[in-house]
Write a protein that holds these residues in place. Structure first.
Motif, PDB file in Angstrom:
ATOM      1  N   LEU A   1      -5.783   5.129   0.561  1.00 25.46           N
ATOM      2  CA  LEU A   1      -6.080   5.809   1.817  1.00 25.46           C
ATOM      3  C   LEU A   1      -7.315   5.240   2.499  1.00 25.46           C
ATOM      4  CD1 LEU A   1      -5.448   9.497   0.713  1.00 25.46           C
ATOM      5  CD2 LEU A   1      -3.920   8.019   1.971  1.00 25.46           C
TER       6      LEU A   1
ATOM      7  N   ILE B   1      -2.217   4.560  10.399  1.00 24.83           N
ATOM      8  CA  ILE B   1      -3.565   3.971  10.475  1.00 24.83           C
ATOM      9  C   ILE B   1      -3.640   2.743   9.580  1.00 24.83           C
ATOM     10  CG2 ILE B   1      -6.011   4.420  10.128  1.00 24.83           C
ATOM     11  CD1 ILE B   1      -5.480   7.353  10.557  1.00 24.83           C
ATOM     12  N   ILE B   2      -3.092   2.881   8.356  1.00 19.50           N
ATOM     13  CA  ILE B   2      -3.097   1.745   7.433  1.00 19.50           C
ATOM     14  C   ILE B   2      -2.306   0.591   8.033  1.00 19.50           C
ATOM     15  CG2 ILE B   2      -2.308   0.961   5.179  1.00 19.50           C
ATOM     16  CD1 ILE B   2      -2.884   3.756   4.124  1.00 19.50           C
TER      17      ILE B   2
ATOM     18  N   LEU C   1      -6.548   6.286  -7.942  1.00 17.62           N
ATOM     19  CA  LEU C   1      -5.184   5.913  -7.546  1.00 17.62           C
ATOM     20  C   LEU C   1      -4.790   6.631  -6.263  1.00 17.62           C
ATOM     21  CD1 LEU C   1      -2.496   4.536  -8.182  1.00 17.62           C
ATOM     22  CD2 LEU C   1      -1.904   6.461  -9.612  1.00 17.62           C
ATOM     23  N   LEU C   2      -5.211   7.886  -6.113  1.00 16.29           N
ATOM     24  CA  LEU C   2      -4.841   8.639  -4.922  1.00 16.29           C
ATOM     25  C   LEU C   2      -5.610   8.165  -3.704  1.00 16.29           C
ATOM     26  CD1 LEU C   2      -4.813  12.322  -6.245  1.00 16.29           C
ATOM     27  CD2 LEU C   2      -3.005  10.641  -6.277  1.00 16.29           C
TER      28      LEU C   2
ATOM     29  N   TRP D   1      -6.225  -6.734  10.513  1.00 18.71           N
ATOM     30  CA  TRP D   1      -6.838  -7.570   9.488  1.00 18.71           C
ATOM     31  C   TRP D   1      -6.082  -8.886   9.372  1.00 18.71           C
ATOM     32  CZ3 TRP D   1      -3.890  -8.402   4.909  1.00 18.71           C
ATOM     33  CH2 TRP D   1      -4.548  -9.106   3.911  1.00 18.71           C
TER      34      TRP D   1
ATOM     35  N   ASN E   1      -1.986   9.049   7.311  1.00 15.66           N
ATOM     36  CA  ASN E   1      -2.700   7.796   7.106  1.00 15.66           C
ATOM     37  C   ASN E   1      -1.821   6.561   7.253  1.00 15.66           C
ATOM     38  OD1 ASN E   1      -5.156   6.366   6.161  1.00 15.66           O
ATOM     39  ND2 ASN E   1      -5.612   8.415   5.420  1.00 15.66           N
TER      40      ASN E   1
ATOM     41  N   PHE F   1     -12.030  -2.543   8.413  1.00 14.29           N
ATOM     42  CA  PHE F   1     -12.875  -2.597   9.609  1.00 14.29           C
ATOM     43  C   PHE F   1     -14.331  -2.838   9.253  1.00 14.29           C
ATOM     44  CE2 PHE F   1      -9.244  -0.112  11.329  1.00 14.29           C
ATOM     45  CZ  PHE F   1      -8.800  -1.112  12.160  1.00 14.29           C
TER      46      PHE F   1
ATOM     47  N   PRO G   1      -8.206   1.232   5.373  1.00 13.91           N
ATOM     48  CA  PRO G   1      -8.660   0.942   6.740  1.00 13.91           C
ATOM     49  C   PRO G   1     -10.181   0.847   6.862  1.00 13.91           C
ATOM     50  CG  PRO G   1      -6.948   2.599   6.803  1.00 13.91           C
ATOM     51  CD  PRO G   1      -7.298   2.398   5.370  1.00 13.91           C
TER      52      PRO G   1
ATOM     53  N   LEU H   1       3.185   5.862  -5.785  1.00 14.11           N
ATOM     54  CA  LEU H   1       2.751   5.990  -7.176  1.00 14.11           C
ATOM     55  C   LEU H   1       1.752   7.122  -7.327  1.00 14.11           C
ATOM     56  CD1 LEU H   1       2.303   2.386  -8.595  1.00 14.11           C
ATOM     57  CD2 LEU H   1       4.220   3.950  -8.796  1.00 14.11           C
ATOM     58  N   GLY H   2       0.820   7.223  -6.356  1.00 11.68           N
ATOM     59  CA  GLY H   2      -0.167   8.297  -6.412  1.00 11.68           C
ATOM     60  C   GLY H   2       0.505   9.651  -6.361  1.00 11.68           C
ATOM     61  N   TYR H   3       1.497   9.781  -5.471  1.00  9.22           N
ATOM     62  CA  TYR H   3       2.227  11.048  -5.346  1.00  9.22           C
ATOM     63  C   TYR H   3       2.886  11.414  -6.682  1.00  9.22           C
ATOM     64  CZ  TYR H   3       5.693  14.392  -3.627  1.00  9.22           C
ATOM     65  OH  TYR H   3       6.462  15.508  -3.432  1.00  9.22           O
TER      66      TYR H   3
ATOM     67  N   VAL I   1      -1.353  14.142   3.742  1.00  6.95           N
ATOM     68  CA  VAL I   1      -2.516  13.295   4.037  1.00  6.95           C
ATOM     69  C   VAL I   1      -2.068  11.839   4.168  1.00  6.95           C
ATOM     70  CG1 VAL I   1      -4.715  12.474   3.143  1.00  6.95           C
ATOM     71  CG2 VAL I   1      -4.124  14.862   2.919  1.00  6.95           C
ATOM     72  N   GLY I   2      -1.219  11.415   3.232  1.00  7.04           N
ATOM     73  CA  GLY I   2      -0.725  10.047   3.271  1.00  7.04           C
ATOM     74  C   GLY I   2       0.083   9.769   4.517  1.00  7.04           C
TER      75      GLY I   2
ATOM     76  N   SER J   1      -4.299  -1.053  10.843  1.00  8.41           N
ATOM     77  CA  SER J   1      -5.491  -1.772  10.391  1.00  8.41           C
ATOM     78  C   SER J   1      -5.094  -3.024   9.624  1.00  8.41           C
ATOM     79  CB  SER J   1      -6.379  -0.856   9.552  1.00  8.41           C
ATOM     80  OG  SER J   1      -5.660  -0.343   8.475  1.00  8.41           O
ATOM     81  N   VAL J   2      -3.991  -2.942   8.869  1.00  6.71           N
ATOM     82  CA  VAL J   2      -3.552  -4.139   8.145  1.00  6.71           C
ATOM     83  C   VAL J   2      -3.069  -5.204   9.129  1.00  6.71           C
ATOM     84  CG1 VAL J   2      -1.822  -5.022   6.566  1.00  6.71           C
ATOM     85  CG2 VAL J   2      -3.042  -2.965   5.989  1.00  6.71           C
TER      86      VAL J   2
ATOM     87  N   LEU K   1       0.915   4.493  -2.481  1.00  7.54           N
ATOM     88  CA  LEU K   1       0.925   5.897  -2.067  1.00  7.54           C
ATOM     89  C   LEU K   1       2.004   6.671  -2.827  1.00  7.54           C
ATOM     90  CD1 LEU K   1       0.438   5.685   1.808  1.00  7.54           C
ATOM     91  CD2 LEU K   1      -1.188   6.471   0.116  1.00  7.54           C
TER      92      LEU K   1
ATOM     93  N   ILE L   1       0.844  -1.206   0.000  1.00  6.66           N
ATOM     94  CA  ILE L   1       0.000   0.000   0.000  1.00  6.66           C
ATOM     95  C   ILE L   1       0.873   1.248   0.000  1.00  6.66           C
ATOM     96  CG2 ILE L   1      -1.740   1.272   1.304  1.00  6.66           C
ATOM     97  CD1 ILE L   1      -2.858  -1.383   2.199  1.00  6.66           C
TER      98      ILE L   1
END
Lengths: 260, 221
Positions: free
Chosen positions: B169, A168-169, B164-165, A176, A165, B176, B172, A136-138, A161-162, A172-173, A134, A130
């Motif tokens: 994000l 948190i990612i 993609l952006l 999971w 996050n 959940f 999560p 790649l998106g940037y 923002v990333g 949560s991963v 992120l 993930i």
């Protein structure tokens, strides 16, 4: 901080630092690889194949470290409008993405003999994947704008923002994964590591960091020089299109001094 | 406050009068879900196993699909500039847009979800939790998506880039949301997952408007 915002000064200082950073990188990675591949003993459980950690672990560290750097550069760019921070943030992204790919590929190469499969949906693998998206998106967002300055600003917001996050990612991963992971392969444990393996690992980690600094400086210098060339070309075109009028037009500021 | 609700009312009316927006998103949602039995095979026990995840992933994609239009139409006809010049701060404007977006796409998705759960043979114990988790999760999707929508609003082909952006994000929320349903079906309490989902929603509510507003200001420069 704005003392270093002047690109001409940056070019001078970075030019002085560059050979040292490059030399240090070669020395550290060379020693680290030698100690790791030839001196360190084979692992009693994993045999020789554990040696990939000397590349894998530093890449994974750097993948996160570079993202942190990118977020800091983005914050500096947005808050203080520091012109070099823009350049630094954009220069970080491909390096970080490369480290992330390296971590994923070496991890999967190690996973084949150890786990018997190239890929498992392990918590760490998944969160690094993930992180790669992120990055790649940037990169995609920064390149999507015609005006590079706007692209850099938009990408800076995304990086922040990333950055909020990412933890948190990560959690949560992890969560999971503990719910879904069949317990057979998840726990290899982290046994205390012998100094003969720890020292090369640390050398490689520091070496990768200096490598990052070297490439970052190179990329930033290339970007600044590229902008200088673009400015000069524009001036030339301007001169050609108005051959007589522009002789004593607005004095062309030395391109290296112009921040954008 | 009246300005806030004026914008919400305007956006909801616009979406309803066009009709196609809301309808298309729900049809996309249903269609994606229909593809899964065709792809995976019609065995009811397999479908029951993947029902929660499938519905959530399809809802995620449907929400992303509609996200692109959050600011775009207003930007193209110039009303976004006027709204930005108006009395509302950009952060509140983003909140109003997100609320309207959620009312016109999130709520229909939540309403459609139980029907699709029946089609996928989901365990009856999961139904209530499915609705609750989607009620908590879809507003978070609208809020997080608004950052991507604001960043890409000036780009001509922002749609794919937006996904993609934003998709990394929102992982999560997906995790959940699905865990809550799985826990409910498995006989474990879904409450911890729902609390975490609610926490994600509140964090998105507190943080995303700032980022979206910064991105909007950049886009409108």
């Amino acid at each position: 901080m704005h003392r270093y915002a002047n690109p001409a000064r940056f070019m001078r200082y970075s030019g002085a630092i560059l050979p040292f950073a490059a030399g240090l990188t070669a020395l550290l990675i060379g020693t680290g690889l030698y100690l790791g591949l030839f001196v360190a003993p084979a692992d009693y459980q994993q045999g020789e194949s554990y040696r990939i950690i000397f590349v894998h672990v530093p890449s994974a560290w750097l993948a996160l470290f570079v993202y942190t750097n990118m977020a800091i550069a983005s914050a500096v760019a947005l808050i203080w409008k520091h012109p070099l921070a823009d350049v630094a943030g954009r220069a970080c992204a491909p390096i970080g993405a490369a480290f992330t790919v390296l971590a994923l590929v070496t991890g999967s190469l190690w996973g084949k003999p150890m786990w018997g499969t190239w890929w498992v949906w392990d918590a760490r693998l998944t969160s690094v994947l993930i992180l790669f998206f992120l990055y790649l998106g940037y990169i995609a967002l920064a390149d999507a704008f015609d005006d590079p300055a706007r692209g850099a600003k938009a990408a800076a917001i995304l990086a922040l923002v990333g950055f909020v996050n990412v933890p948190i990612i990560k959690y949560s991963v992890d969560w999971w994964n503990t719910l879904h992971q069949p317990a057979t392969i998840s726990q290899l444990g982290a046994p205390s590591i012998h100094p003969s393996m720890m020292i090369p690992l640390l050398l490689m980690a520091v070496g990768f960091t200096t490598y990052f600094v070297t490439v970052l400086i190179l990329r930033m210098r290339a970007e600044i020089i590229g902008r200088k060339i673009r400015t000069m070309q524009l001036l030339q075109v301007q001169k050609k299109s108005t051959p007589s009028a522009n002789v004593d037009g607005p004095p062309a500021a030395p391109a290296a001094e112009s921040p954008s | 406050m009246s300005h806030f609700f004026a914008i919400v009312r305007r956006d909801v009316r616009l979406a309803l009068s066009r009709g196609s927006d809301t309808g298309t998103v729900v049809v996309f949602f249903v269609l994606t879900i229909t593809l899964f039995p065709l792809g995976v095979g019609p065995e009811l026990n397999i479908l029951a196993r993947i029902a929660a995840g499938t519905i959530w992933v399809a809802a995620l994609l449907a929400a992303m699909l509609s996200m692109d239009s959050l600011f775009r139409a207003d930007h193209e006809d110039g009303s976004l500039d006027l709204l930005a010049l108006g009395p509302l701060p950009a952060e509140i404007l983003v909140l109003a847009k997100c609320l309207a977006h959620w009312l016109t796409t999130g709520v229909p998705l939540v309403a459609a979800a139980p029907v699709l759960a029946v089609l996928l043979n989901m365990d009856a114990e999961g139904f209530a939790v499915l609705v609750i988790s989607m009620l908590l999760g879809t507003p978070a999707l609208s809020l997080i998506g608004s950052v991507g929508a604001a960043l890409t609003v000036t780009l001509k082909r922002g749609g794919v880039l937006l996904s993609l952006l934003v998709l990394p994000l929102v992982t999560p929320v997906l995790i959940f949301g699905v865990s809550a349903i799985d826990a409910a079906i498995g006989g474990l309490g879904p409450r911890p997952h729902l609390f975490l989902l609610g926490g994600l929603f509140l964090a998105a509510l507190a943080l995303c408007p700032w980022a979206s507003a910064a991105a909007l200001r950049l886009s409108l420069e």
